[in-house]
Design a protein around this motif. Sequence first.
Motif: not given
Length: 725
Positions: A319-328, A541-551, A577-578
């Motif tokens: 239940r994390a990293g999926r649509p409509l699921s996760g911790y917050g 123009t900036d490189p993707a941040p380290t979190t870019a892979g998180a959508s 949505r991360l």
Amino acid sequence: MQNTVTPTHCPYCALQCGMHLTPAPDGTVEVGERADFPVNRGALCGKGRTAPAVLSSRVRLTSPLVRSGGGALVPASWEEALDRVAEELGRTRAEHGADAVGVFGGGGLTNEKAYALGKFARVVLGTSQIDYNGRFCMSSAAAAGIRAFGLDRGLPFPLEDVSRTGCVILVGANPAETMPPALRCFTGLRENGGTLVVVDPRRTRTAEQADLHLAPRPGTDLALALGLLHLVVAEGRTDEAYIRERTTGWEEARAAAMAHWPEYVERVTGVPVPRLREAVRLFCEPEAAMVLTARGPEQQSKGTDTVGAWINLCLATGRAGRPLSGYGCLTGQGNGQGGREHGQKADQLPGYRKLTDPVARARVAEVWGVDPDSLPGPGRSAYELLDALGTDIRSLLVVGSNPVVSAPRAAHVEERLRALDFLAVCDVVLSETAALADVVLPVTQWAEETGTTTNLEGRVLLRRRAITPPEGVRGDLEVLHGLAARLGGERGAEKGFPTDPEEVFEELRRASAGGPADYSGITYRRLAEGDGVFWPCPAPTDPAPTTAGASGSTPPTTADTSGNGASGPGVHPGTPRLFLDRFATEDGRARFAPVTHRAIAEEPDEEYPVLLTTGRVLAQYQSGAQTRRVDELNAAAPGPFVELHPRLAQRLGAAEGDPVAVVSRRGRAVAPARITTAIRADTVFMPFHWAGEGRANTLTNPALDPTSGMPEFKACAVRVEAVRP
């Protein structure tokens, strides 16, 4: 005064509800609904509706105050006040070293102010001793989120997703009173066929609306979460494919959870095993589910591990990293999220970078035009900083905070403030902390200045200036500019402290570029044209941040109605949505935390047999410095109280409204009794908004979480006594 309707946002909680402000002919300001803003859809609580009342010169400061030789605070000119502050801070630095000067900020400051304050502390003062009151609010959730996901953002999805999931476990949160417009999401959840499980020692207004209410003993949320995970494993409800493909550390976390069998958890928490099983069923049967925490599990000396255990529950069930699921995390203060991202926290640099990271130091130092080696290292966390006042720290600048009321062991903190050689406070009102100051600087408020905030969703918003501030009042950016000019010397530090908030934001964009909280693709224009932009949002123009892979490097893969402002070729849309593709860790996998239950720092005994827990009420906010100056809010919540169970009241011989004393090892507070079956018989509750003899934080325990530095506000041992005439 301008005669226009200005779209802006509420100054209070982290919802940052949209509203319209219109100056009225009589000089007041009218609040109107802003139905198009997606977070609140026009709904406002009483605090938001009455927020303009604090703009009145009847209740706010309109002139600097300087303590005279006779001991009284007397009006002074701005030049005199700034000269005095600069002289005293400079003297302390020269005589005792840079770290003898401290800075204490606030979670209500705009991003621009938080950024400038952190820069001022490190570049102009050269001190490592800076932290802020947000340490008391979300730090445990932040630490747990970084440990599990590699990134901390209060909600990794828009708030509107809550109404579309299948089940929410709401832990230690009471949004019906703390952020009422958010309650529509939980109402919508149930209307759409979902279920709500509320975990709270009290049967709050929110708990009354739940499908299932679990009332654990304060300080046992960690055992409760582990017990639920034990049942998930025992009942075969884990998502093995998800665990294998998207996580690490499961075997260790599983072994830790299996040591918390249901009957043991019932003994520790007081929650019956059948209710534990029902919670697991409600959470696991739908396709999607969420866990949302607030201060209840976080404000504990084991808050980071407690939140980690609730995250484990999400990970084990996929239940994390999926649509409509996760911790917050339901962030509390108005800019609690942005406030911890841009440098006023003891261990961080702008963009949520680590102060100990050489690459981060070099990047930020380049933007600031200083040598990376000149930047100090991490300083003390908030309570540790306050505890060092008058000894290691001799002078203090407080900006937008009232620790005399809000800090744990508050009487001790007040003593430490009085022990300082020099105290300066920037505030809009004469708070209890400002009343102790040697210099008080009156600053502008939300409706009188432009700036950005970041709400609990990670949505960066533009709060617009709607009215002209009264004469005699200056913005915090002007204050820092004036102090930097006086203290900067040959470095000409005032040149790095502009007074225009957009100019500060442009620098913040550069400083955050490539960091976890990347704002470089966000501009005032984009914010003005839409409903905010979710970070991370890198510049084209900036490189993707380290979190870019998180959508983060592509548009969200689920339906998005967030209103991210202007867009076009090469413009990053923001990240509502991360984690949909990967987590923000080096290997893209979430990390389980192998945690086990442990007792609170101060368990009840024969001398102090009852547990105290603290919190908020609907009509007041935080330390009450502003809301206690609003007649309508005071009529609804005029003062402190002690909520206690009828059995405890009977033993005391106390009736409704009788004064009772609550005594801990740190002090004594007196307030009227409020007798109710909505609280456990072994627990009393006090709201913390008031000073004086009813100050709840006189009692609370400053035992700190070893990871986050969060004090244990939510549980300490007390005794309750009837107060006889």
